[in-house]
Scaffold this active site. Structure first.
Site, PDB file in Angstrom:
ATOM      1  CG  MET A   1     -22.668  21.866 -23.844  1.00 44.46           C
ATOM      2  SD  MET A   1     -23.062  20.379 -22.902  1.00 44.46           S
ATOM      3  CE  MET A   1     -22.952  20.990 -21.238  1.00 44.46           C
TER       4      MET A   1
ATOM      5  CG  LEU B   1     -23.860  31.333 -25.026  1.00 47.51           C
ATOM      6  CD1 LEU B   1     -23.853  32.060 -26.365  1.00 47.51           C
ATOM      7  CD2 LEU B   1     -22.756  30.272 -24.982  1.00 47.51           C
ATOM      8  CG  HIS B   2     -21.141  31.761 -18.465  1.00 46.14           C
ATOM      9  ND1 HIS B   2     -19.774  31.732 -18.642  1.00 46.14           N
ATOM     10  CD2 HIS B   2     -21.508  30.461 -18.303  1.00 46.14           C
ATOM     11  CE1 HIS B   2     -19.335  30.495 -18.552  1.00 46.14           C
ATOM     12  NE2 HIS B   2     -20.374  29.697 -18.370  1.00 46.14           N
TER      13      HIS B   2
ATOM     14  N   GLY C   1     -17.659  33.609 -19.412  1.00 40.81           N
ATOM     15  CA  GLY C   1     -16.616  32.633 -19.749  1.00 40.81           C
ATOM     16  C   GLY C   1     -16.649  32.329 -21.242  1.00 40.81           C
ATOM     17  CG  HIS C   2     -19.981  30.202 -22.795  1.00 37.43           C
ATOM     18  ND1 HIS C   2     -20.985  30.270 -21.863  1.00 37.43           N
ATOM     19  CD2 HIS C   2     -19.648  28.888 -22.890  1.00 37.43           C
ATOM     20  CE1 HIS C   2     -21.252  29.052 -21.406  1.00 37.43           C
ATOM     21  NE2 HIS C   2     -20.447  28.202 -22.007  1.00 37.43           N
TER      22      HIS C   2
ATOM     23  CD  GLN D   1      -6.206  25.497 -18.354  1.00 40.30           C
ATOM     24  OE1 GLN D   1      -5.640  25.802 -19.400  1.00 40.30           O
ATOM     25  NE2 GLN D   1      -6.202  24.268 -17.871  1.00 40.30           N
TER      26      GLN D   1
ATOM     27  NE  ARG E   1     -24.072  20.698 -15.233  1.00 37.03           N
ATOM     28  CZ  ARG E   1     -23.287  20.235 -16.210  1.00 37.03           C
ATOM     29  NH1 ARG E   1     -22.058  20.697 -16.342  1.00 37.03           N
ATOM     30  NH2 ARG E   1     -23.735  19.321 -17.053  1.00 37.03           N
TER      31      ARG E   1
HETATM   32  P1  AMP Z   1     -19.869  24.602 -21.806  1.00 39.69           P
HETATM   33  O1  AMP Z   1     -20.921  25.440 -22.462  1.00 39.69           O
HETATM   34  O2  AMP Z   1     -19.970  24.573 -20.325  1.00 39.69           O
HETATM   35  O3  AMP Z   1     -19.701  23.252 -22.433  1.00 39.69           O
HETATM   36  O4  AMP Z   1     -18.506  25.346 -22.073  1.00 39.69           O
HETATM   37  C1  AMP Z   1     -18.107  25.699 -23.371  1.00 39.69           C
HETATM   38  C2  AMP Z   1     -16.699  26.216 -23.329  1.00 39.69           C
HETATM   39  O5  AMP Z   1     -16.634  27.368 -22.486  1.00 39.69           O
HETATM   40  C3  AMP Z   1     -15.698  25.199 -22.761  1.00 39.69           C
HETATM   41  O6  AMP Z   1     -14.495  25.261 -23.512  1.00 39.69           O
HETATM   42  C4  AMP Z   1     -15.499  25.681 -21.349  1.00 39.69           C
HETATM   43  O7  AMP Z   1     -14.244  25.339 -20.811  1.00 39.69           O
HETATM   44  C5  AMP Z   1     -15.607  27.180 -21.539  1.00 39.69           C
HETATM   45  N1  AMP Z   1     -15.943  27.826 -20.272  1.00 39.69           N
HETATM   46  C6  AMP Z   1     -17.013  27.558 -19.471  1.00 39.69           C
HETATM   47  N2  AMP Z   1     -16.955  28.305 -18.352  1.00 39.69           N
HETATM   48  C7  AMP Z   1     -15.831  29.051 -18.437  1.00 39.69           C
HETATM   49  C8  AMP Z   1     -15.206  30.013 -17.583  1.00 39.69           C
HETATM   50  N3  AMP Z   1     -15.722  30.358 -16.416  1.00 39.69           N
HETATM   51  N4  AMP Z   1     -14.047  30.587 -18.011  1.00 39.69           N
HETATM   52  C9  AMP Z   1     -13.508  30.228 -19.207  1.00 39.69           C
HETATM   53  N5  AMP Z   1     -14.039  29.331 -20.043  1.00 39.69           N
HETATM   54  C10 AMP Z   1     -15.179  28.749 -19.673  1.00 39.69           C
END
Ligand code: AMP
Length: 283
Positions: free
Chosen positions: A30, A33-34, A36-37, A148, A187
């Site tokens: 979404m 981006l950080h 994790g992404h 995860q 968030r």
């Molecule tokens: P989002 O943009 O929050 O919908 O997340 C997109 C993807 O990034 C999803 O598969 C999340 O599980 C993954 N994601 C978000 N935060 C993290 C994180 N801290 N570590 C690993 N994957 C993440």
């Protein structure tokens, strides 16, 4: 690297890659981006010839009182992050491009979506399954990468791909954390300095629960109590749920078995954050 806004544009690009015999990895996000992404992009880069990142704040997965309007959006910055990680294309559609006025078909999963985030966010996983199915149909990836961090989402997507015989492999990637333990999340940007400090109760509770399970605690309620006590001690934190469930079914159990998912959602002020650990016997 291209930022493509139309379904037709992505399909055309993907068709050219497929005709050249190249494999495609998809990282649905979404945006905002950080790291994790970025870890998902790196995993995709390593496994696939071409990497597509979707950046789409999906209205269908937000409840009426949730943060759809406030959710951070910065496609210029997200594009730069993707380019720096060797991403080949960003798919950034408008809501109208994804959901035309006649849109009327949804993907609804049953039992797996009842508990945890599904219980506190009615309709959330219907929105997730629907948008992910659309993204899979549009991009036709060989591999799709999910974190995860959203453990229930990952389990649901794997189930959906198996149940509906979708032609791709779902890859789960570990949670990326800040140095002090807080799981990275778009968030986290909502948090004031005090709230940022208070948010550490999530990872502290997760670590305590994991340590108890690894030390042999098999009483789910006892693990839950230990985790909850850590969160309840902070006045800025309010528990949405703390659950210790069977890792495969996501259903509550009294006595923990070979696979355990401990998951929690906590409001820090008005920001809802999640974290979890998975324990697999023998690992
Ligand atoms: P989002 O943009 O929050 O919908 O997340 C997109 C993807 O990034 C999803 O598969 C999340 O599980 C993954 N994601 C978000 N935060 C993290 C994180 N801290 N570590 C690993 N994957 C993440």
């Amino acid at each position: 690297m291209q930022i493509i806004e139309t379904v037709a544009g992505v399909k055309e690009q993907v068709a050219a890659w497929k005709a050249a015999g190249l494999t495609i990895g998809l990282v649905p996000t979404m945006g905002a981006l950080h790291e994790g992404h970025e870890s998902l992009m790196e995993a995709a880069r390593a496994a696939c010839d071409k990497v597509v990142v979707s950046v789409f704040v999906n209205p269908l997965q937000f409840g009426p009182d949730e943060d759809y309007d406030a959710y951070p959006r910065d496609i210029a910055r997200d594009g730069a992050v993707c380019a720096a990680h060797g991403v080949d294309a960003v798919f950034h559609p408008t809501p109208e491009e994804m959901y035309g006025p006649a849109f009327n078909t949804y993907v609804v999963m049953e039992a797996l979506t009842d508990a945890l985030c599904g219980a506190s966010r009615p309709g959330h996983f219907r929105g997730v399954c629907t948008v992910v199915t659309k993204l899979f149909n549009i991009v036709q990836p060989d591999f799709a990468f999910f974190g995860q961090k959203d453990a229930q989402q990952l389990a649901i997507i794997k189930r959906m791909v198996a149940d509906l015989n979708m032609n791709l492999k779902v890859v789960g990637c570990p949670i990326v954390r800040e140095e002090d333990g807080l799981a990275k999340s778009s968030r986290n940007a909502y948090l004031s300095p005090d709230e940022r400090q208070a948010a550490l109760v999530l990872s502290r509770a997760v670590r305590a629960g994991e340590a108890a399970v690894r030390a042999g605690e098999r009483d789910a309620a006892a693990v839950k109590r230990q985790m909850s006590a850590i969160i309840e001690a902070d006045p800025l934190a309010r528990i949405d749920y703390v659950e210790v469930v069977d890792g495969a079914t996501m259903q509550p159990v009294n006595t923990l078995g070979r696979s355990v998912l401990a998951a929690l959602a906590v409001y820090i002020g008005s920001t809802r954050l999640i974290d979890n650990f998975i324990y697999e016997e023998g690992e």
